[in-house]
Design a protein around this motif. Sequence first.
Motif: not given
Length: 199
Positions: A125-137
Amino acid sequence: YLSAAPAPLPDPANPQIGIAGPVATGQPVVSLKLEDVNRVAAEARARWIASGLVADAEVQLAEVKLNVGMLSQGDIGGYSNSTITIEASGDNGGLYTGLDNSEFAAAHNGTMTGLSASDAASEFDLLTVLEHEYGHALGIGDFPANAVPGALMNVTLTTGVRILPSAKDLTVITATTAPVVTLADMAAQLNPSGTAAAA
């Protein structure tokens, strides 16, 4: 970095970690375009902001850049130097780019799993992947695999699983090493006679 779980099928009791099963075919590498990533990223940012978990999320996420590229084998997303990179092939598991939750059903630990006849079931799920990486930001680190069941910030993701930001992602992970033992803690073992040790 967000890594693909070792096997693509979710364990119903623990959807972040894979169990043995067939490999998902996913999307061909050429099908993921930066426009798709930008569209899904806008939703991922909006979900972090709407969650209210990080007070200045909108400001922190505004300058994050996006890239589609090649990552190390097993990695499907990465964050470094204010840039999120999405693995073009989703580590050969494909990337589901749908935004609404209609192709998902509620699952354990507050996660969702893709409906069996949908693309959402067999792709990351690309949405989950992006939310995870935004968590790092936002300054949130990775949790060891399954350290916090149902948390977006667990280091692995299984195909067919959608996870949204939640208070679980602000969990403080304590060291998993053995506790530190001092000489004072061992006084009884060091002085078995029971008499007080000289100071």
